[in-house]
Design a protein around this motif. Structure first.
Motif, PDB file in Angstrom:
ATOM      1  N   GLY A   1     -46.635   6.035  44.653  1.00  0.00           N
ATOM      2  CA  GLY A   1     -46.760   6.571  43.298  1.00  0.00           C
ATOM      3  C   GLY A   1     -48.092   7.288  43.078  1.00  0.00           C
ATOM      4  O   GLY A   1     -48.511   7.480  41.945  1.00  0.00           O
ATOM      5  N   GLY A   2     -48.781   7.649  44.149  1.00  0.00           N
ATOM      6  CA  GLY A   2     -50.067   8.328  44.002  1.00  0.00           C
ATOM      7  C   GLY A   2     -51.178   7.373  43.602  1.00  0.00           C
ATOM      8  O   GLY A   2     -51.075   6.160  43.818  1.00  0.00           O
ATOM      9  N   ASP A   3     -52.235   7.914  43.009  1.00  0.00           N
ATOM     10  CA  ASP A   3     -53.383   7.086  42.609  1.00  0.00           C
ATOM     11  C   ASP A   3     -53.064   6.270  41.360  1.00  0.00           C
ATOM     12  O   ASP A   3     -52.450   6.776  40.422  1.00  0.00           O
ATOM     13  CB  ASP A   3     -54.587   7.979  42.291  1.00  0.00           C
ATOM     14  N   CYS A   4     -53.517   5.024  41.340  1.00  0.00           N
ATOM     15  CA  CYS A   4     -53.349   4.193  40.135  1.00  0.00           C
ATOM     16  C   CYS A   4     -54.300   4.703  39.055  1.00  0.00           C
ATOM     17  O   CYS A   4     -55.481   4.947  39.328  1.00  0.00           O
ATOM     18  CB  CYS A   4     -53.672   2.736  40.446  1.00  0.00           C
TER      19      CYS A   4
ATOM     20  N   LEU B   1     -60.175  -5.770  49.245  1.00  0.00           N
ATOM     21  CA  LEU B   1     -60.027  -4.816  48.146  1.00  0.00           C
ATOM     22  C   LEU B   1     -58.558  -4.593  47.826  1.00  0.00           C
ATOM     23  O   LEU B   1     -57.734  -4.472  48.720  1.00  0.00           O
ATOM     24  CB  LEU B   1     -60.592  -3.454  48.570  1.00  0.00           C
ATOM     25  N   SER B   2     -58.236  -4.480  46.537  1.00  0.00           N
ATOM     26  CA  SER B   2     -56.871  -4.146  46.143  1.00  0.00           C
ATOM     27  C   SER B   2     -56.642  -2.654  46.354  1.00  0.00           C
ATOM     28  O   SER B   2     -57.518  -1.845  46.050  1.00  0.00           O
ATOM     29  CB  SER B   2     -56.651  -4.474  44.665  1.00  0.00           C
ATOM     30  N   PRO B   3     -55.458  -2.268  46.874  1.00  0.00           N
ATOM     31  CA  PRO B   3     -55.190  -0.846  47.086  1.00  0.00           C
ATOM     32  C   PRO B   3     -54.882  -0.117  45.786  1.00  0.00           C
ATOM     33  O   PRO B   3     -54.110  -0.598  44.964  1.00  0.00           O
ATOM     34  CB  PRO B   3     -53.958  -0.840  48.002  1.00  0.00           C
ATOM     35  N   THR B   4     -55.494   1.052  45.597  1.00  0.00           N
ATOM     36  CA  THR B   4     -55.247   1.841  44.393  1.00  0.00           C
ATOM     37  C   THR B   4     -54.509   3.139  44.744  1.00  0.00           C
ATOM     38  O   THR B   4     -54.378   4.026  43.922  1.00  0.00           O
ATOM     39  CB  THR B   4     -56.572   2.167  43.682  1.00  0.00           C
ATOM     40  N   SER B   5     -54.047   3.227  45.989  1.00  0.00           N
ATOM     41  CA  SER B   5     -53.188   4.340  46.419  1.00  0.00           C
ATOM     42  C   SER B   5     -52.418   3.834  47.633  1.00  0.00           C
ATOM     43  O   SER B   5     -52.794   2.823  48.230  1.00  0.00           O
ATOM     44  CB  SER B   5     -54.024   5.556  46.816  1.00  0.00           C
TER      45      SER B   5
ATOM     46  N   ALA C   1     -64.256   2.270  36.860  1.00  0.00           N
ATOM     47  CA  ALA C   1     -63.262   1.320  37.378  1.00  0.00           C
ATOM     48  C   ALA C   1     -62.190   2.047  38.184  1.00  0.00           C
ATOM     49  O   ALA C   1     -61.775   1.589  39.247  1.00  0.00           O
ATOM     50  CB  ALA C   1     -62.618   0.537  36.232  1.00  0.00           C
ATOM     51  N   ALA C   2     -61.762   3.199  37.680  1.00  0.00           N
ATOM     52  CA  ALA C   2     -60.693   3.940  38.350  1.00  0.00           C
ATOM     53  C   ALA C   2     -61.114   4.366  39.758  1.00  0.00           C
ATOM     54  O   ALA C   2     -60.282   4.538  40.632  1.00  0.00           O
ATOM     55  CB  ALA C   2     -60.298   5.164  37.523  1.00  0.00           C
ATOM     56  N   ASN C   3     -62.418   4.535  39.972  1.00  0.00           N
ATOM     57  CA  ASN C   3     -62.916   5.013  41.264  1.00  0.00           C
ATOM     58  C   ASN C   3     -63.507   3.929  42.157  1.00  0.00           C
ATOM     59  O   ASN C   3     -63.770   4.185  43.329  1.00  0.00           O
ATOM     60  CB  ASN C   3     -64.006   6.071  41.030  1.00  0.00           C
ATOM     61  N   LEU C   4     -63.745   2.744  41.601  1.00  0.00           N
ATOM     62  CA  LEU C   4     -64.519   1.739  42.337  1.00  0.00           C
ATOM     63  C   LEU C   4     -63.892   1.345  43.680  1.00  0.00           C
ATOM     64  O   LEU C   4     -64.503   1.511  44.738  1.00  0.00           O
ATOM     65  CB  LEU C   4     -64.729   0.494  41.460  1.00  0.00           C
ATOM     66  N   TYR C   5     -62.666   0.818  43.669  1.00  0.00           N
ATOM     67  CA  TYR C   5     -62.070   0.321  44.920  1.00  0.00           C
ATOM     68  C   TYR C   5     -61.860   1.449  45.927  1.00  0.00           C
ATOM     69  O   TYR C   5     -62.091   1.272  47.125  1.00  0.00           O
ATOM     70  CB  TYR C   5     -60.733  -0.381  44.655  1.00  0.00           C
TER      71      TYR C   5
END
Ligand code: TXA
Ligand code: MG
Length: 308
Positions: A167-170, A145-149, A266-270
């Motif tokens: 930078g916080g959450d993407c 999984l790609s990191p989103t935070s 999408a913003a929450n998936l990963y």
């Protein structure tokens, strides 16, 4: 800990590290990237090594604006500027003939380079301070999984880089759309945050999707990708107690109610898959999302994550 807030001073430190051939983690609006100077062969080689990525899988090069495109691309058709006006800064990556200054290490041996302008203040400040095009694949070990935070970052990655700019959450949470502009007709190489419909609206005609490299070059190789540690399964609905993602009636700690809007999904998936991984769940069931162009990239990721 080398995870630091993106103050001006820390962005300068990261920029110096990049100029000196080092590797840092930077936030973007899509996912976190494993960043280095795109023109330094040895730095790029380290990124491949840290990520455990096959040499022939090229990196995306990040620039500060359309005016810097000539630093990495040799030439481009007029449609590129129209697409850039509409989508840059933002999650559209365009594949163009590369300049000799971009090493083959960065492009996986190809004569083309994939370029985008990230829509993130910290990434843009870093590119500006480093004054270099920055190569950055998603900051995950290959296939994961790609990191989103910054929290979503694997320790094996974090401990091998000079600095992580937190930078916080993407905002978007899903990778950029990769569009090939080197042929007669533009073609999508990877579905992503810009939908096929949005690009079609600019180019004024239907847009094809190139079959993934697994089909073209090396069967099986990239079939499983964007995957959590747990095995992922697509289902019609969740059974009581079954861990997973659903659109209604989530119960208990391992059932997650997902948004019905594709951008919010999408913003929450990963991050949601990562959280279930961290809870030690060994199978994640995902209720199949709706059809339609706006959901296409999400279907793509779920399909790859559920491949065996
Ligand atoms: O949103 C994103 O795109 C993130 C952030 C960090 O910018 N980056 C990212 O990079 O997802 P990565 O390395 O995980 O994925 C890059 C994709 C791969 O599918 C790669 O094959 C494709 O872009 N790509 C890169 N250069 C290419 C080229 N010259 N020709 C065709 N495909 C290319
Ligand atoms: Mg990736």
């Amino acid at each position: 800990m080398n995870v630091v807030p993106p103050t001006i001073e820390n962005v300068r430190r990261a920029a110096e590290a990049i100029r000196a051939g080092g590797v840092v983690v930077m936030p973007t609006e899509t996912v976190y990237g494993l960043a280095c100077d795109a023109t330094q062969d040895a730095a790029v080689a380290r990124v491949f090594e840290i990520k455990g990525r096959p040499d022939e899988n090229p990196l995306i090069v990040h620039i500060g604006g359309l005016d810097q495109l000539e630093r990495v691309a040799l030439r481009w058709p007029p449609i590129v500027e129209e697409l850039a006006l509409r989508f840059w800064p933002g999650p559209l990556t365009m594949v163009l003939p590369k300049r000799p200054e971009v090493p083959y290490r960065t492009t996986g041996g190809l004569d083309t380079v994939a370029v985008r302008v990230p829509d993130h203040d910290v990434a843009l400040a870093l590119i500006d301070e480093a004054d270099r095009p920055i190569a950055a694949p998603s900051a995950n070990p290959f296939g994961n999984l790609s990191p989103t935070s910054a929290w979503g970052l694997d320790d094996a990655i974090r401990t091998q880089v000079e600095l992580v700019l937190d930078g916080g959450d993407c905002a978007l949470g899903l990778e950029s759309t990769v569009l090939d502009l080197t042929g007669e007709d533009p073609q999508i190489l990877r579905l992503g945050s810009v939908s096929r419909g949005d690009i079609q609206a600019v180019i004024g005609r239907p847009l094809g999707i190139v079959p993934p490299p697994a089909v073209r070059k090396s069967p099986g190789m990239y079939r499983r990708h964007y995957a959590p540690k747990a095995s992922l399964r697509l289902v019609e609905r969740l059974r009581p107690g079954q861990a997973g993602l659903t659109f209604e009636g989530a119960e208990g700690p391992t059932q997650v109610l997902m948004p019905r809007d594709p951008v919010a999904y999408a913003a929450n998936l990963y991050s949601t898959l990562k959280r279930l991984d961290d809870q030690g769940v060994d199978e994640i069931a995902v209720v199949v999302p709706p059809e339609g162009l706006a959901w296409e990239a999400i279907h793509d990721r779920l399909k790859k994550a559920s491949a065996r």
